[in-house]
Every structure is written in structure tokens, then in C-alpha cells.
Design a protein around this motif. Structure first.
Motif, mmCIF file in Angstrom:
data_model
loop_
_atom_site.group_PDB
_atom_site.id
_atom_site.type_symbol
_atom_site.label_atom_id
_atom_site.label_comp_id
_atom_site.label_asym_id
_atom_site.label_seq_id
_atom_site.Cartn_x
_atom_site.Cartn_y
_atom_site.Cartn_z
ATOM 1 N N ARG A 134 22.423 88.563 31.887
ATOM 2 C CA ARG A 134 23.192 87.980 32.912
ATOM 3 C C ARG A 134 23.094 86.636 33.312
ATOM 4 O O ARG A 134 23.885 86.046 34.083
ATOM 5 C CB ARG A 134 23.396 88.786 33.976
ATOM 6 N N GLN A 135 22.126 86.009 32.887
ATOM 7 C CA GLN A 135 21.992 84.466 33.303
ATOM 8 C C GLN A 135 23.070 83.804 32.691
ATOM 9 O O GLN A 135 23.172 83.935 31.312
ATOM 10 C CB GLN A 135 20.478 84.099 32.846
ATOM 11 N N MET A 136 23.583 82.804 33.535
ATOM 12 C CA MET A 136 24.529 81.904 32.576
ATOM 13 C C MET A 136 23.800 80.591 32.011
ATOM 14 O O MET A 136 23.321 79.845 32.631
ATOM 15 C CB MET A 136 25.388 81.400 33.698
ATOM 16 N N LEU A 193 24.065 77.204 29.603
ATOM 17 C CA LEU A 193 25.262 76.018 28.956
ATOM 18 C C LEU A 193 24.771 76.146 27.449
ATOM 19 O O LEU A 193 23.637 75.938 27.065
ATOM 20 C CB LEU A 193 24.923 74.781 29.725
ATOM 21 N N GLN A 237 26.330 84.209 28.441
ATOM 22 C CA GLN A 237 25.723 85.125 29.240
ATOM 23 C C GLN A 237 25.079 86.109 28.740
ATOM 24 O O GLN A 237 25.853 87.169 28.079
ATOM 25 C CB GLN A 237 26.635 85.492 30.268
ATOM 26 N N ALA A 280 38.275 84.584 30.224
ATOM 27 C CA ALA A 280 37.881 86.149 30.443
ATOM 28 C C ALA A 280 36.394 86.503 29.612
ATOM 29 O O ALA A 280 35.802 87.610 29.977
ATOM 30 C CB ALA A 280 39.161 87.152 29.977
ATOM 31 N N PHE A 340 31.733 82.450 27.413
ATOM 32 C CA PHE A 340 32.818 82.026 28.266
ATOM 33 C C PHE A 340 33.086 80.576 28.399
ATOM 34 O O PHE A 340 32.154 79.673 28.085
ATOM 35 C CB PHE A 340 32.300 82.138 29.937
ATOM 36 N N TYR A 380 29.762 78.575 28.077
ATOM 37 C CA TYR A 380 28.524 78.912 28.724
ATOM 38 C C TYR A 380 28.300 80.440 27.880
ATOM 39 O O TYR A 380 29.300 81.208 27.600
ATOM 40 C CB TYR A 380 28.763 79.291 30.222
#
Lengths: 115, 117
Positions: free
Chosen positions: B43-45, B47, B39, B109, B91, B37
Motif C-alpha cells: 500500500r506504499q505510494m 512515484l 501502489q 481510479a 494511479f 504512482y
């Protein structure tokens, strides 16, 4: 295409107050997840619901509660707010099917600031 | 419990170059999904790419590809022809397919990707 809708996008509260976050999943998605992301951290799983029943629970404080309603929207209730609750709260949805794509679709997040 | 490890806090890459992000995970399960993912500052997650564990072929999405080594429990992401818009936190995430823990994503992390002109 419809996405996951979260409200409010921003929320400012005082210590010891209560906050409620709402999440509207993608239509026909039967599972909702809540995540908390502190500054500079990875998202931490809080809780999930499948077909309106709690399906899994993570590191959710006892001061927090959540539920999924008959229309599949979910609400995260946070009471006795502490400074450390300041974070970005994500809601995500998915279809619990082995034929689904397997991914979680995330909302834009609700940013909670506790003063 | 599964753990996901990203050992690179930050990676820097020049525009048009290639960068590889590493991810390892620990699991005793045989059926699972792996994801990357992205970001961005918003801050939008988002894919980037997914991989089903039962598939031996590495997933590819345009400039993004993975190197999935199931026996080594490794899942690296390669970004080719890097663009300024690729700058973000990335991530790595694991998702079990067992009945009792279906659905929960376990994140690493994160690795901050910096793209320089």
C-alpha cells in the motif's frame, strides 16, 4: 534519505471514539497533505497545509480537524468515529516551489479500523 | 475542477512483455504536472514517473515511459520488459500549478496490473 514518517501505522478504535494521526514531513518540505483511501478506492484529498496555514480543503468531514505545528509536523484529529472512517490515511509532503520536482512524497500510511 | 480517468480497471501482462496503461484528464489549465504512482500490496505510494506539461519530450525512467499528448489530454504509461515486481495498482495523477490550487494531487481510479510468469 529521510522520508515522510506517519504514526501510528495501525490503529483500532470503537465507534464514537476519537483518533489522532501524526505526520512528520521530509525536512525542509513546507507543505503537508492528508489523503484518505478506502478499500479498493483511489486516495481522496482531505486537507493541506503550507507554512502552518491551511492551504486547501477537500472532502474532509466536519468531525475531522487538522493542523500543522511550528516544527512542520501535522496531526489529523478524527472524532465521533464511524465505521465508514475505516481506511488508510496517507500523509504526503512537498516543497511549494516552482523549482521543486513537483512530486508529493508519501508516508507509508496509517491504517484505521473502526469497530 | 480537474478529473482524471483511467478506463482500464485491470491489465494482465506476461513477464518480459509490454503493457500500456491509459489515462486521460480534463483541465483548462496550461501548467500542470502529471504523474504515475504505483501502489503494491504493501500500500506504499511510490512515484514511477513524472511529466511537466510544458515539456514536449516524453519522460522515461528505465523500463517505464509515457506518451504525453497535451492537446488530446492523454497520458499513457508503457511498462516494458515487465517483471513480477511490477504487479501493483497504478494511479495516474494530476497536479495543478496555479496559485490557488497548488499542490493537491487528483488521482484516477487506478489500474491493477497483473504480471504472469
Amino acid at each position: 534519505a529521510a522520508g515522510v514518517i506517519q504514526s501510528p501505522r495501525h490503529l483500532i478504535k470503537e465507534k464514537r471514539e476519537t483518533a489522532t494521526l501524526k505526520c512528520y514531513p521530509i525536512p525542509r518540505h513546507d507543505t503537508v497533505y492528508w489523503y484518505q483511501q478506502g478499500p479498493g478506492q483511489d486516495p481522496q484529498f482531505l486537507i493541506s497545509f503550507y507554512e502552518k496555514m491551511q492551504s486547501d480543503k477537500g472532502s474532509i468531514p466536519d468531525r475531522f480537524s487538522a493542523q500543522q505545528f511550528s516544527d512542520y509536523h501535522s496531526e489529523l484529529n478524527m472524532s465521533s468515529l464511524e465505521l465508514g472512517d475505516s481506511a488508510l490515511y496517507f500523509c504526503a509532503s512537498s516543497q511549494a516551489s516552482k523549482f521543486a520536482t513537483g512530486e508529493l512524497f508519501f508516508g507509508e500510511g496509517s491504517r484505521l479500523t473502526v469497530l | 475542477a480537474q478529473t482524471v480517468t483511467q478506463s482500464q480497471p485491470e491489465m494482465s501482462v506476461q513477464e518480459a512483455e509490454t503493457v500500456t496503461l491509459s489515462c486521460t484528464y480534463d483541465t483548462s489549465e496550461s501548467d500542470y504536472y502529471l504523474f504515475w504512482y504505483k501502489q503494491p500490496p504493501s500500500r506504499q505510494m511510490i512515484l514511477v514517473i513524472r511529466q511537466e506539461a510544458y515539456k514536449q519530450q516524453n519522460a522515461t525512467e528505465n523500463r517505464f515511459s509515457v506518451n504525453f499528448q497535451k492537446a488530446a489530454k492523454s497520458f499513457s504509461l508503457k511498462i516494458s520488459d515487465s517483471q513480477l515486481g511490477d504487479a501493483a495498482m497504478y494511479f495516474c495523477a494530476y497536479r495543478s500549478m496555479t496559485t490557488d490550487s497548488w499542490g493537491k494531487l487528483q488521482f484516477g481510479a487506478g489500474t491493477q496490473v497483473v504480471v504472469t510468469p
